[in-house]
Scaffold this motif. Structure first.
Motif, mmCIF file in Angstrom:
data_model
loop_
_atom_site.group_PDB
_atom_site.id
_atom_site.type_symbol
_atom_site.label_atom_id
_atom_site.label_comp_id
_atom_site.label_asym_id
_atom_site.label_seq_id
_atom_site.Cartn_x
_atom_site.Cartn_y
_atom_site.Cartn_z
ATOM 1 N N ARG A 164 44.076 28.107 39.328
ATOM 2 C CA ARG A 164 43.797 29.287 38.621
ATOM 3 C C ARG A 164 42.158 29.483 38.845
ATOM 4 N NH1 ARG A 164 47.400 31.588 35.548
ATOM 5 N NH2 ARG A 164 48.896 30.567 34.963
ATOM 6 N N ILE A 165 41.817 29.732 40.071
ATOM 7 C CA ILE A 165 40.420 29.902 40.570
ATOM 8 C C ILE A 165 39.838 31.222 39.817
ATOM 9 C CG2 ILE A 165 38.862 30.085 42.584
ATOM 10 C CD1 ILE A 165 41.177 28.575 44.090
ATOM 11 N N PRO A 166 38.594 31.198 39.493
ATOM 12 C CA PRO A 166 38.183 32.378 38.961
ATOM 13 C C PRO A 166 37.439 33.226 39.869
ATOM 14 C CG PRO A 166 36.494 30.717 38.433
ATOM 15 C CD PRO A 166 37.695 30.115 38.828
ATOM 16 N N ALA A 226 38.129 38.463 23.663
ATOM 17 C CA ALA A 226 38.791 37.741 24.558
ATOM 18 C C ALA A 226 37.952 36.993 25.352
ATOM 19 C CB ALA A 226 39.468 38.599 25.449
ATOM 20 N N ILE A 227 36.575 37.103 25.403
ATOM 21 C CA ILE A 227 35.459 36.244 26.226
ATOM 22 C C ILE A 227 35.249 35.084 25.561
ATOM 23 C CG2 ILE A 227 33.461 36.330 27.270
ATOM 24 C CD1 ILE A 227 33.533 39.228 27.622
ATOM 25 N N PRO A 268 40.839 36.010 30.914
ATOM 26 C CA PRO A 268 40.900 36.985 29.669
ATOM 27 C C PRO A 268 42.625 37.692 29.683
ATOM 28 C CG PRO A 268 39.496 37.896 31.309
ATOM 29 C CD PRO A 268 39.813 36.418 31.869
ATOM 30 N N ILE A 269 43.106 37.594 30.859
ATOM 31 C CA ILE A 269 44.289 38.128 31.072
ATOM 32 C C ILE A 269 45.625 37.051 30.251
ATOM 33 C CG2 ILE A 269 46.043 39.223 32.510
ATOM 34 C CD1 ILE A 269 43.458 40.769 32.088
ATOM 35 N N CYS A 270 45.815 36.044 31.070
ATOM 36 C CA CYS A 270 46.743 35.163 30.604
ATOM 37 C C CYS A 270 46.154 34.079 29.673
ATOM 38 C CB CYS A 270 47.260 34.433 31.947
ATOM 39 S SG CYS A 270 46.082 33.439 32.711
ATOM 40 N N ILE A 271 45.004 33.989 29.206
ATOM 41 C CA ILE A 271 44.326 33.202 28.545
ATOM 42 C C ILE A 271 44.783 31.782 28.839
ATOM 43 C CG2 ILE A 271 43.931 32.692 25.831
ATOM 44 C CD1 ILE A 271 43.777 35.583 26.532
ATOM 45 N N GLU A 272 44.792 31.440 30.162
ATOM 46 C CA GLU A 272 44.880 30.066 30.522
ATOM 47 C C GLU A 272 43.611 29.445 31.039
ATOM 48 O OE1 GLU A 272 47.524 27.983 30.531
ATOM 49 O OE2 GLU A 272 49.135 29.644 29.820
ATOM 50 N N CYS A 289 46.810 35.742 38.217
ATOM 51 C CA CYS A 289 46.799 36.979 37.609
ATOM 52 C C CYS A 289 46.681 38.216 38.543
ATOM 53 C CB CYS A 289 46.103 37.052 36.473
ATOM 54 S SG CYS A 289 46.450 36.171 35.093
ATOM 55 N N LEU A 290 45.496 37.941 39.162
ATOM 56 C CA LEU A 290 45.307 38.996 40.145
ATOM 57 C C LEU A 290 46.296 39.106 41.321
ATOM 58 C CD1 LEU A 290 41.381 38.317 40.871
ATOM 59 C CD2 LEU A 290 42.474 40.341 39.252
ATOM 60 N N GLU A 291 46.737 38.139 41.713
ATOM 61 C CA GLU A 291 48.021 38.396 42.525
ATOM 62 C C GLU A 291 49.252 38.905 42.008
ATOM 63 O OE1 GLU A 291 48.104 34.235 44.044
ATOM 64 O OE2 GLU A 291 46.749 34.363 45.543
ATOM 65 N N SER A 292 49.377 38.642 40.773
ATOM 66 C CA SER A 292 50.553 39.014 40.160
ATOM 67 C C SER A 292 50.340 40.547 40.097
ATOM 68 C CB SER A 292 50.783 38.751 38.804
ATOM 69 O OG SER A 292 51.829 39.337 38.083
#
Length: 392
Positions: free
Chosen positions: A29-31, A9-10, A18-22, A45-48
């Motif tokens: 979508r700040i890393p 996934a990387i 690696p979670i939403c593949i966006e 993703c983290l907020e979700s």
């Protein structure tokens, strides 16, 4: 285990969550760098996953973190943000000028300042007494160059000066003003240059990564061994079933009830052994996935980072990597186990029909090798479950 993220996934340039593949970006979508898995996950993703709470369960390894400041308190992954800017230049996409309030389209970058410049700011930059000797690279000139040649401006958020020093006491890169305000050596702070700190920390993190690679190899071997044990258990179950069916297929209706009981016994005993072994395999795969992905991610990150970024990556990752070295997968107490069918009383069917046959576990466990037994010879303790004949 379907919710785990594998090494595959990387992506090559670390541009996708690696979670939403966006794709990551610097606006939505700040890393954000996770402190446990040496990985970055996008902010949405983290907020979700956190649900807005002050605690977060890592989507990669499920470790819980207390985040009083929320997901935004996690550090941005500057190496990925640099990579995104680099890709935009390579693909001819627009980048805003960082030297003017109008955010005009940038056409070049100052190698000394690290800023993106539009055509107007570029002309002013070349005329300015301080910056006229700076090296300017147009975006056309930068196309085709390696990522390592792409520079970012690393400034102290407090003093807006370049960070050129590293405080070992606080584990932080700092500017020259910081060294005389909050990180004075006279107050017990150990401050060295970025180059000196990078040299020392790089050796330390390389040692840890070497041990991580060794652990990856050992975990892979354990995974293979556990998989073989499961295959042996299943094979012994099949052989036992075949033996039972071979005997009972030649018998009449009086044997059907007894055969059902014995087959159920095989399933029950095998299920217990399979459950323990499969749990150990799941545990090993979970840790192997985490170790593999963390090691690969860390190496890709460091290949694309400059020294300041590398220090930040190493500083936030070393504790997690050392923690992984201490983690152990679930173990099982045997080397091999299975079931076998004992063909007892088959010759006395008329008198012993109700107690014909039985199923018991046969376990091969590792033991200390006696003197004189060569290393190449198989040596196990064989444990046979006591045979108890049922009564009417």
């Amino acid at each position: 285990m379907s919710d785990l993220v594998s090494v595959a996934a990387i992506k090559d340039l670390l541009t996708e969550c690696p979670i939403c593949i966006e794709h990551f970006d610097d606006a939505t979508r700040i890393p954000r760098r996770m402190p446990c898995c040496v990985q970055s996950i996008c902010q949405p993703c983290l907020e979700s996953y956190s649900g807005g709470a002050a605690t977060l369960s890592c989507p990669m390894c499920r470790r819980r973190h207390n985040l009083p400041g929320g997901v935004k308190s996690l550090p941005k992954e500057t190496v990925i943000l640099k990579t995104l800017d680099y890709l935009k230049i390579q693909k001819g996409l627009h980048l805003p000028c960082t030297d003017c309030p109008d955010k005009e389209i940038a056409v070049a970058q100052c190698d000394n300042c690290g800023t993106f410049l539009c055509s107007i700011c570029l002309s002013a930059h070349k005329r300015n007494t301080v910056s006229k000797t700076h090296t300017i690279n147009t975006f056309d000139e930068m196309k085709g160059r390696p990522l390592q040649s792409f520079r970012r401006l690393h400034q102290c958020s407090q003093h807006q000066q370049p960070v050129q020093f590293y405080c070992y006491t606080c584990d932080k890169v700092v500017c020259v003003s910081c060294t005389v305000v909050d990180h004075k050596e006279g107050k017990g702070h150990n401050v060295v240059s970025v180059n000196e700190a990078h040299q020392g920390k790089a050796k330390s993190i390389n040692d840890v990564l070497g041990k991580i690679e060794e652990k990856t190899k050992r975990l892979s071997e354990t995974e293979s061994a556990l998989q073989k044990k499961i295959e042996n258990i299943k094979l012994s179950m099949k052989v036992a079933r075949d033996d039972i069916n071979k005997i009972f297929d030649n018998l009449k209706d009086r044997l059907n009830q007894r055969r059902t009981i014995l087959l159920s016994d095989v399933e029950g005993k095998s299920a217990e052994n399979l459950k323990v072994t499969e749990e150990a395999l799941d545990s090993t795969r979970l840790l192997l996935t985490k170790v593999k992905s963390s090691s690969e991610y860390m190496r890709q990150m460091r290949n694309k980072a400059d020294k300041v970024e590398d220090l930040q990556v190493m500083g936030s990752s070393k504790a997690s990597l050392n923690s992984m070295l201490k983690e152990s997968p679930q173990e099982i107490p045997f080397d091999r186990t299975g079931v076998s069918f004992v063909q007892a009383n088959v010759q006395h069917l008329q008198n012993t029909i109700n107690v014909a046959g039985m199923v018991r576990s046969v376990t091969f466990s590792p033991t200390e090798r006696p003197n004189g037994i060569p290393d190449t010879a198989v040596h196990n303790v064989i444990t046979l479950e006591p045979a108890e004949f049922p009564t009417d």
